[in-house]
Design a protein around this motif. Structure first.
Motif, PDB file in Angstrom:
ATOM      1  N   THR A 121       0.800   2.169 -10.033  1.00 39.23           N
ATOM      2  CA  THR A 121       1.794   3.148  -9.572  1.00 39.23           C
ATOM      3  C   THR A 121       1.229   4.008  -8.448  1.00 39.23           C
ATOM      4  O   THR A 121       1.918   4.283  -7.456  1.00 39.23           O
ATOM      5  CB  THR A 121       2.239   4.037 -10.744  1.00 39.23           C
ATOM      6  N   SER A 154      10.991   0.080  -9.465  1.00 40.51           N
ATOM      7  CA  SER A 154      10.917   0.954  -8.290  1.00 40.51           C
ATOM      8  C   SER A 154      10.614   2.372  -8.770  1.00 40.51           C
ATOM      9  O   SER A 154      11.366   2.937  -9.573  1.00 40.51           O
ATOM     10  CB  SER A 154      12.232   0.935  -7.500  1.00 40.51           C
ATOM     11  N   ASP A 167       2.880   1.719  -0.129  1.00 44.47           N
ATOM     12  CA  ASP A 167       4.295   1.387  -0.021  1.00 44.47           C
ATOM     13  C   ASP A 167       4.553  -0.052  -0.484  1.00 44.47           C
ATOM     14  O   ASP A 167       5.217  -0.837   0.186  1.00 44.47           O
ATOM     15  CB  ASP A 167       4.783   1.572   1.419  1.00 44.47           C
ATOM     16  N   ALA A 168       3.980  -0.382  -1.638  1.00 43.51           N
ATOM     17  CA  ALA A 168       4.113  -1.726  -2.202  1.00 43.51           C
ATOM     18  C   ALA A 168       5.062  -1.683  -3.389  1.00 43.51           C
ATOM     19  O   ALA A 168       5.285  -0.624  -3.980  1.00 43.51           O
ATOM     20  CB  ALA A 168       2.740  -2.243  -2.640  1.00 43.51           C
ATOM     21  N   PRO A 169       5.649  -2.816  -3.761  1.00 40.99           N
ATOM     22  CA  PRO A 169       6.520  -2.843  -4.951  1.00 40.99           C
ATOM     23  C   PRO A 169       5.717  -2.572  -6.217  1.00 40.99           C
ATOM     24  O   PRO A 169       4.673  -3.204  -6.440  1.00 40.99           O
ATOM     25  CB  PRO A 169       7.100  -4.264  -4.938  1.00 40.99           C
ATOM     26  N   SER A 170       6.204  -1.671  -7.042  1.00 43.25           N
ATOM     27  CA  SER A 170       5.421  -1.234  -8.201  1.00 43.25           C
ATOM     28  C   SER A 170       5.210  -2.345  -9.219  1.00 43.25           C
ATOM     29  O   SER A 170       4.087  -2.540  -9.714  1.00 43.25           O
ATOM     30  CB  SER A 170       6.109  -0.037  -8.866  1.00 43.25           C
ATOM     31  N   THR A 211       1.081   1.949  -5.334  1.00 44.94           N
ATOM     32  CA  THR A 211       2.421   1.816  -4.756  1.00 44.94           C
ATOM     33  C   THR A 211       2.741   2.983  -3.827  1.00 44.94           C
ATOM     34  O   THR A 211       3.320   2.805  -2.755  1.00 44.94           O
ATOM     35  CB  THR A 211       3.476   1.751  -5.886  1.00 44.94           C
ATOM     36  N   THR A 240       2.706  -4.991  -7.974  1.00 47.12           N
ATOM     37  CA  THR A 240       1.357  -4.426  -7.874  1.00 47.12           C
ATOM     38  C   THR A 240       0.705  -4.321  -9.247  1.00 47.12           C
ATOM     39  O   THR A 240      -0.460  -4.704  -9.437  1.00 47.12           O
ATOM     40  CB  THR A 240       1.413  -3.034  -7.221  1.00 47.12           C
TER      41      THR A 240
END
Length: 288
Positions: free
Chosen positions: A234, A123, A241-244, A237, A247
């Motif tokens: 990163t 995160s 708003d995606a999980p790092s 993300t 991704t």
């Protein structure tokens, strides 16, 4: 680029860059010696360290590093002495580390398994200034080992018996590889997550192997690929708003697929060049 206006994104990008250059640096050696899943086992055992950090109110990064290093040394000692197979040692790390983390986090004041989620999957919002400092110190250690001792480590990974005959300290170098892998796991914890860090050790290396020849070329390209996908993932993300962790790993897989598609025509071109060179040599021999 408005993402650079935020301090947490600046820290996240620095951390992502550190992950990008360190994970494949040690991953190249792990792939060479067919221990690609070692990062998974160390990631699981590092869960216990994260949980201890919450319980003792200390830095989860440093505590995870300590516990992962102890686990890596224990696993390497078991493997080298031949008392049990490497698979069994990895299984103990997988399940014992994960179970220990879940048990300890529930003993911490106000702790629950939800506290482990960001460590498990990464995160960007959890990267604190002190985390960046710790990651930079650990990354410097990883690079000093993997690049400064690349000849010795490559010899051990390629052929332990030959390395021993030449006088290299094989046992020490094996331990050093295990410890460096453990340190790399904790470097990647905040961005990629403990459950996905092994992917960043392996996938960029596998992608680089599709188009390169030689250890140094593979190592260099793998680091470049990992750095690119870490920074790009990163940034993605932030905007999506995606999980790092997910991704970054999916981007690495996409690069691997692209390299695989590129490798087929490249292999045919190399084969044609080799045949042409062979024909030239044959004609020269005939003339002589």
């Amino acid at each position: 680029m408005d993402l650079l206006n935020y301090a947490f994104m600046q820290r996240a990008l620095i951390a992502a860059g550190l992950v990008g250059i360190t994970a494949p640096a040690i991953g190249t050696y792990l792939v060479q010696r067919r221990q690609a899943v070692m990062g998974d086992g160390l990631g699981h055992v590092a869960m216990t360290g994260v949980a201890l950090g919450f319980l003792l109110n200390t830095s989860p990064v440093w505590m995870a590093t300590l516990v992962a290093v102890v686990g890596a040394v224990g696993m390497e000692m078991i493997r080298s002495r031949g008392k049990t197979s490497g698979d069994v040692a990895l299984a103990m790390l997988f399940y014992g580390g994960l179970a220990g983390g879940v048990m300890i986090i529930n003993m911490a004041p106000g702790g629950s398994t939800t506290n482990l989620v960001s460590a498990m999957f990464g995160s960007i919002t959890t990267v604190a200034p002190e985390d960046v400092t710790a990651m930079a110190i650990l990354a410097a250690f990883v690079l000093a080992v993997t690049i400064g001792l690349r000849r010795q480590l490559f010899s051990v990974c390629q052929d332990e018996e030959f390395a021993r005959v030449t006088g290299l300290p094989v046992r020490f170098l094996n331990l050093l590889i295990a410890v460096t892998a453990a340190v790399t796991v904790t470097v990647a914890m905040r961005i990629v997550g403990l459950l996905l860090v092994s992917a960043m050790m392996v996938i960029p290396v596998a992608a680089a192997q599709r188009v390169t020849r030689g250890f140094t070329a593979t190592l260099s390209l793998a680091m470049a690929i990992a750095l690119l996908v870490s920074l790009t993932g990163t940034a993605t993300t932030y905007y999506m708003d995606a999980p790092s962790g997910a991704t970054i790993v999916l981007l690495a897989i996409a690069v691997f697929m692209a390299m695989t598609a590129l490798s087929a025509p490249l292999a045919r071109r190399r084969a044609r060049a080799a045949r042409a060179a062979e024909e030239v040599c044959t004609r020269d021999d005939v003339k002589v």
